[in-house]
Scaffold this motif. Sequence first.
Motif, PDB file in Angstrom:
ATOM      1  N   TYR A   1       0.867  -1.107   0.113  1.00  7.57           N
ATOM      2  CA  TYR A   1       0.066   0.149  -0.049  1.00  7.57           C
ATOM      3  C   TYR A   1       0.900   0.996   0.025  1.00  7.57           C
ATOM      4  O   TYR A   1       1.817   1.168   0.307  1.00  7.57           O
ATOM      5  CB  TYR A   1      -0.838   0.118   1.310  1.00  7.57           C
ATOM      6  N   THR A   2       0.056   2.371  -0.288  1.00  4.26           N
ATOM      7  CA  THR A   2       0.828   3.613  -0.470  1.00  4.26           C
ATOM      8  C   THR A   2       1.587   4.042   1.051  1.00  4.26           C
ATOM      9  O   THR A   2       2.556   4.538   1.233  1.00  4.26           O
ATOM     10  CB  THR A   2       0.097   4.923  -0.897  1.00  4.26           C
ATOM     11  N   THR A   3       0.788   3.413   1.848  1.00  6.69           N
ATOM     12  CA  THR A   3       1.115   3.546   3.421  1.00  6.69           C
ATOM     13  C   THR A   3       0.350   2.618   4.329  1.00  6.69           C
ATOM     14  O   THR A   3      -0.385   1.937   3.830  1.00  6.69           O
ATOM     15  CB  THR A   3       1.254   5.140   3.952  1.00  6.69           C
ATOM     16  N   ASP A   4       0.552   2.677   5.461  1.00  6.07           N
ATOM     17  CA  ASP A   4      -0.207   1.469   6.170  1.00  6.07           C
ATOM     18  C   ASP A   4      -1.482   1.838   6.382  1.00  6.07           C
ATOM     19  O   ASP A   4      -1.681   3.062   6.862  1.00  6.07           O
ATOM     20  CB  ASP A   4       0.557   1.544   7.761  1.00  6.07           C
ATOM     21  N   PRO A   5      -2.448   1.340   6.007  1.00  6.23           N
ATOM     22  CA  PRO A   5      -3.812   1.415   5.968  1.00  6.23           C
ATOM     23  C   PRO A   5      -4.378   1.885   7.487  1.00  6.23           C
ATOM     24  O   PRO A   5      -5.113   2.266   7.613  1.00  6.23           O
ATOM     25  CB  PRO A   5      -4.650   0.402   5.345  1.00  6.23           C
ATOM     26  N   ARG A   6      -3.900   1.034   8.377  1.00  5.88           N
ATOM     27  CA  ARG A   6      -4.225   1.286   9.793  1.00  5.88           C
ATOM     28  C   ARG A   6      -4.026   2.871  10.199  1.00  5.88           C
ATOM     29  O   ARG A   6      -4.706   3.488  11.038  1.00  5.88           O
ATOM     30  CB  ARG A   6      -3.407   0.498  10.593  1.00  5.88           C
ATOM     31  N   VAL A   7      -3.018   3.562   9.690  1.00  8.32           N
ATOM     32  CA  VAL A   7      -2.893   4.992   9.999  1.00  8.32           C
ATOM     33  C   VAL A   7      -3.479   5.951   8.996  1.00  8.32           C
ATOM     34  O   VAL A   7      -3.999   6.820   9.211  1.00  8.32           O
ATOM     35  CB  VAL A   7      -1.241   5.233   9.895  1.00  8.32           C
ATOM     36  N   VAL A   8      -3.574   5.559   7.602  1.00 10.29           N
ATOM     37  CA  VAL A   8      -4.437   6.026   6.602  1.00 10.29           C
ATOM     38  C   VAL A   8      -5.012   5.408   5.953  1.00 10.29           C
ATOM     39  O   VAL A   8      -4.882   4.636   5.143  1.00 10.29           O
ATOM     40  CB  VAL A   8      -3.457   7.151   5.686  1.00 10.29           C
ATOM     41  N   PRO A   9      -6.594   5.521   6.448  1.00  7.22           N
ATOM     42  CA  PRO A   9      -7.440   4.507   5.822  1.00  7.22           C
ATOM     43  C   PRO A   9      -7.623   4.841   4.207  1.00  7.22           C
ATOM     44  O   PRO A   9      -7.990   3.789   3.468  1.00  7.22           O
ATOM     45  CB  PRO A   9      -8.857   5.068   6.511  1.00  7.22           C
TER      46      PRO A   9
END
Length: 413
Positions: free
Chosen positions: A179-187
Amino acid sequence: MALIVQKYGGTSMGSPERIREVARRIAHYHQQGHKLIVVPSAMSGETNRLIGLAKELNPEPDGRELDVIASTGEQVSVGLLALALHKLGLKAKSYTGWQVKIQTDSAFTKARIMAIDDANIRRDLNEGFIVVVAGFQGIDENGNITTLGRGGSDTTGVALAAALKADECQIFTDVDGVYTTDPRVVPEARKLEKITFEEMFELASLGSKVLQIRSVEFAGKYKVKLRVLSSFTEFDSNDMGTLITYEEEESMEQAIISGIAFTRDEAKLTVTGVPDRPGIAYAILGPIAEANIDVDVIIQNTSVDGLTDFSFTVHRNDFNKALAILNDKVKPAVSARDVRGDNKSAKVSIVGIGMRSHAGVAAKMFECLARENVNIQMIATSEIKTSVVVDEKYMELAVRALHQAFELDKLPA
Ligand code: ASP
Ligand code: MG
């Protein structure tokens, strides 16, 4: 018909029911005519449990013995998975790392693979077996069991793919790609269809936990076609996860930034008022290196009145050790004014090969952080990344703001 290596992570192997699911998925690929080498991790939580047991008996366990213990998780997994495949009527055979054999150096708990004897695997594949090889483990030249470092099953998978010249190495995990970043931090984080090897390498080394860094390094060296995908999707799903590519032109997505990585594991140390003369960096960092402490970001200012400040970061676990070295050895040796530090820093990094050809990317990052009032403590750059060290309190805010500023939630035009 292809030769495919499939690695299944701990969550995928988490329970008898999950293992049955993995077996069904393997059967699905087998029915399509592919030859398969399967590399499972230990059942989730098992490696932690084993290491915990060891430390209960001896808080500072010997590396050789620790590896004897920690490697058993994967040995159980290969046996169980082979049995589950038999139950589906498939020919399958399990191997430990030393049965294969996967030859490593003798660096217990973080060994490197040196060579793989592929004779058994080739023979079994030719006889129609699905070959199940224990991840994370090997054997050194003296016959000692070794392990490859936490998350090391990824590296086993990639190394087997390289040794057997597999068409693809598929890393099955509990997320459906990179992912572009961790979805837990950025939904709003978006799954990438493709990412270049270089970007993946940076993301892995800057804190993204999707792939073990060594596996990415290995894949790059041998140009292994690597794919990250979920073991929780339908077998016939069109979701092909994320492919790691080796050609920039192959990457259809022309984003300037591909992803944002972050890590809370940083600690910052500063030696103030040191004389600005040749040999200072060595006088400060030499003793740190001698203690086997990895240094990450380093900055030294230009001097005012012949004195300057010198700062660097280390892993949080090494903070106390590094601080003691600076106070006891370095400070008197270079007659520094003071030593300071804190272990409340985090590092946020933007990564993208587009940074090579676009000016102003770092400025845009700083502008975004300024708007959010996030103070930047340190900056480090390379050709395809810019990292900032910030107070860990503001890490998630910084990641979210940057994700939005670079519009990573949107498909690149
Ligand atoms: N079981 C090992 C660990 O937990 C190796 C792996 O999962 O890749 O680190
Ligand atoms: Mg794992």
